[in-house]
Design a protein around this motif. Structure first.
Motif, PDB file in Angstrom:
ATOM      1  N   GLU A 207       0.833  -1.208   0.000  1.00 59.59           N
ATOM      2  CA  GLU A 207       0.000   0.000   0.000  1.00 59.59           C
ATOM      3  C   GLU A 207       0.869   1.260   0.000  1.00 59.59           C
ATOM      4  O   GLU A 207       0.588   2.224  -0.723  1.00 59.59           O
ATOM      5  N   ASN A 208       1.929   1.243   0.772  1.00 55.34           N
ATOM      6  CA  ASN A 208       2.799   2.423   0.859  1.00 55.34           C
ATOM      7  C   ASN A 208       3.346   2.797  -0.512  1.00 55.34           C
ATOM      8  O   ASN A 208       3.427   3.972  -0.875  1.00 55.34           O
ATOM      9  N   PHE A 209       3.694   1.760  -1.306  1.00 58.65           N
ATOM     10  CA  PHE A 209       4.310   2.013  -2.618  1.00 58.65           C
ATOM     11  C   PHE A 209       3.295   2.331  -3.714  1.00 58.65           C
ATOM     12  O   PHE A 209       3.682   2.635  -4.836  1.00 58.65           O
ATOM     13  N   TYR A 214       1.683  11.107   1.283  1.00 58.83           N
ATOM     14  CA  TYR A 214       1.320  11.720   2.563  1.00 58.83           C
ATOM     15  C   TYR A 214       2.326  11.359   3.670  1.00 58.83           C
ATOM     16  O   TYR A 214       2.425  12.056   4.667  1.00 58.83           O
ATOM     17  N   HIS A 215       3.053  10.247   3.485  1.00 60.83           N
ATOM     18  CA  HIS A 215       3.946   9.810   4.560  1.00 60.83           C
ATOM     19  C   HIS A 215       5.341  10.432   4.457  1.00 60.83           C
ATOM     20  O   HIS A 215       6.216  10.112   5.254  1.00 60.83           O
ATOM     21  N   ASN A 216       5.519  11.339   3.506  1.00 69.83           N
ATOM     22  CA  ASN A 216       6.858  11.880   3.323  1.00 69.83           C
ATOM     23  C   ASN A 216       7.484  12.523   4.567  1.00 69.83           C
ATOM     24  O   ASN A 216       8.698  12.502   4.710  1.00 69.83           O
ATOM     25  N   SER A 218       7.783  11.265   7.281  1.00 66.69           N
ATOM     26  CA  SER A 218       8.574  10.196   7.915  1.00 66.69           C
ATOM     27  C   SER A 218      10.025  10.261   7.484  1.00 66.69           C
ATOM     28  O   SER A 218      10.910   9.767   8.175  1.00 66.69           O
ATOM     29  N   HIS A 219      10.244  10.794   6.290  1.00 71.24           N
ATOM     30  CA  HIS A 219      11.602  10.799   5.720  1.00 71.24           C
ATOM     31  C   HIS A 219      12.261  12.168   5.825  1.00 71.24           C
ATOM     32  O   HIS A 219      13.159  12.490   5.051  1.00 71.24           O
ATOM     33  N   ARG A 220      11.809  12.941   6.775  1.00 76.68           N
ATOM     34  CA  ARG A 220      12.306  14.314   6.919  1.00 76.68           C
ATOM     35  C   ARG A 220      13.839  14.345   7.025  1.00 76.68           C
ATOM     36  O   ARG A 220      14.500  15.185   6.431  1.00 76.68           O
ATOM     37  N   ASP A 370      12.917   4.189   7.983  1.00 73.15           N
ATOM     38  CA  ASP A 370      11.789   5.034   8.416  1.00 73.15           C
ATOM     39  C   ASP A 370      10.475   4.305   8.170  1.00 73.15           C
ATOM     40  O   ASP A 370       9.592   4.267   9.022  1.00 73.15           O
ATOM     41  N   ASP A 371      10.343   3.730   6.960  1.00 76.93           N
ATOM     42  CA  ASP A 371       9.101   3.039   6.597  1.00 76.93           C
ATOM     43  C   ASP A 371       8.881   1.809   7.469  1.00 76.93           C
ATOM     44  O   ASP A 371       7.780   1.553   7.939  1.00 76.93           O
ATOM     45  N   LEU A 372       9.960   1.043   7.656  1.00 78.02           N
ATOM     46  CA  LEU A 372       9.833  -0.196   8.422  1.00 78.02           C
ATOM     47  C   LEU A 372       9.344   0.089   9.832  1.00 78.02           C
ATOM     48  O   LEU A 372       8.508  -0.631  10.373  1.00 78.02           O
TER      49      LEU A 372
HETATM   50 FE    FE Z   1       8.728   5.755   2.487  1.00 76.40          FE
END
Ligand code: FE
Ligand code: FES
Length: 453
Positions: A207-209, A214-216, A218-220, A370-372
């Motif tokens: 789903e993330n891919f 919107y989850h960006n 997380s990767h700040r 970050d995603d994990l």
């Molecule tokens: Fe990501």
């Protein structure tokens, strides 16, 4: 046969109002049903032809939970077999990759040729003569196999549509990940595969891919140093400025595929940025000019990420490659990341990209961690008795899309969960054994009728 209540699937997936039950991410009966209803029917990505370049080469892969052998036979033809002996089921191949003329089962030594035929049976004459049908005891082959621009896909379902029908209009987006940077079709090779297991449901990653832009946040931290996935980097550069003026699109396709791409304005620009490496800069600039010459207007499409239902995702730009999210259990997934480069790129470019990919992705990569962290905490926090009563919210940009766009599918011009809603509509269709026509959108009336029920 799973005992899951299939009549309740639509109660678990309410995409009209924007709610998905947490049971999809933790329940063991649903998980068993997914293996049966989705992973034995859908087209699954098994590997890449560059992993088996020579006759006799093999690479063990997975389809759902099951081990399969991707193999190039003596005549150069690629096959995919279940990695299980027809005698008592032992794995006939216990290696990750290699070259062989025969697969010899370690248990009682039946041997199979590289095209799957049962050849050697110890004491055949004295113990089996006249009874054992070698042909009928070949390795179990997939029902259909497709080599699409070097990637190998397979399905166990003889009724499945051909791979391109399954892919539909998601094709041009996936193409961007598979084709050479200079616009030639195919021509990529795998330069490495990362494999690791993480404690979260496989659908979190798929789903993330789809394009969960919107989850960006997380990767700040990686955005700040200029290697993150966001176009709005803290370290402003040419690439960011040019991506910022591109029209971003999030597209949901039949079957459940979803992508995030961008269309550059007329004066499309070279947007890779390897300012610290003149060889890379020169290579990609050359590729870009060639691509523009070959594709013309088509060169304006920039792919970011996408998921081909159910569990194959891609990164269209750097780090370019494919990800297979293999289910292990309701709350555990085996991730395989295949990194791609242009086969005929200079070695310095390949080496640079290999290091870049390792720094960016994989279990030790700066971005993947970050995603994990998000997926594994979301999984563990959803397992509680109380937590499971509350569905996840998927109401973002509800209804804000058009189905009348040259890209096909349902196109959103703003960050959206429409791609996720489309994905779970696809999931629900597989889980209730919908016809292939309905799944691929050929039976739009059937799909609409079901949505109205
Ligand atoms: Fe990501
Ligand atoms: Fe393979 Fe017996 S299990 S030969």
């Amino acid at each position: 046969m799973s005992g899951y209540r299939f009549d309740s699937i639509d109660k678990l997936v309410n995409t009209q109002d924007g709610f998905i039950s947490r049971e999809l991410f933790v329940d063991s009966d649903i998980y068993k049903a997914e293996l049966e209803k989705i992973f034995t029917r859908a087209w699954l990505m098994v590997g890449h032809e560059s992993l088996v370049p020579n006759p006799g080469d093999f690479y063990t892969s997975r389809m759902g939970e099951e081990s399969v052998i991707l193999c190039r036979d003596k005549a150069g033809i690629i096959h995919v077999f279940l990695n299980s002996c027809r005698h008592r089921g032992m794995k006939v191949c216990r290696y990750e990759s290699g070259n062989t003329s025969l697969f010899t089962c370690p248990y009682h030594s039946w041997t199979y040729t590289t095209d799957g035929r049962l050849q050697g049976v110890p004491l055949y004459k004295s113990l089996y003569d006249g009874v054992l049908d070698r042909e009928a005891n070949s390795l179990v082959s997939v029902a259909k196999l497709a080599n699409y621009k070097g990637t190998i896909w397979a399905t166990w379902d003889p009724e499945a549509p051909d791979f391109l029908t399954y892919l539909g209009d998601a094709k041009i987006h996936l193409d961007q990940a598979l084709d050479c940077r200079d616009g030639r079709e195919g021509g990529s090779e795998v330069i490495g595969v990362h494999k690791w297991i993480f404690p979260a449901n496989w659908k979190f990653a798929s789903e993330n891919f789809l394009g969960d832009t919107y989850h960006n946040p997380s990767h700040r931290s990686v955005d700040l140093i200029g290697i993150g996935p966001s176009a709005a980097s803290g370290k402003k550069g040419r690439r960011d400025d040019e991506l910022a003026v591109a029209q971003h699109v999030w597209v949901s396709f039949p079957v459940g595929h979803g992508v995030h791409s961008a269309i550059q304005p007329e004066q499309n620009q070279y947007v890779e940025s390897f300012l610290d490496n003149p060889v890379l800069e020169e290579y990609f600039r050359h590729c870009y000019e060639e691509r523009k010459r070959r594709l013309g207007d088509g060169a304006r499409l920039l792919p970011f990420v996408g998921t081909i239902f159910p569990n194959t995702s891609y990164h269209g730009r750097q780090p370019r490659g494919l990800c297979a999210w293999h289910p292990h259990s309701p709350t555990s997934t085996e991730a395989w990341r295949f990194f791609l480069v242009d086969k005929d790129a200079p070695q310095e470019v390949k080496d640079y990209l290999r290091h870049y990919y390792m720094r960016y992705s994989g279990p030790a990569g700066m971005t993947e961690q970050d995603d994990l962290e998000n997926w594994l905490y979301a999984t563990s926090a959803s397992m509680g008795t109380v937590a499971r009563r509350y569905p996840f919210n998927y109401q973002q940009s509800l209804g804000a899309y058009t189905s009348d766009h040259p890209l096909g599918g349902d196109v959103s011009l703003q960050v959206t969960e429409q791609i996720a809603r489309g994905y779970y509509n696809g999931w629900a269709a597989f889980m209730r054994n919908a016809s292939w026509d309905e799944i691929t959108g050929g039976d739009r009336k059937g799909a609409a009728r079901h949505a109205a029920e």
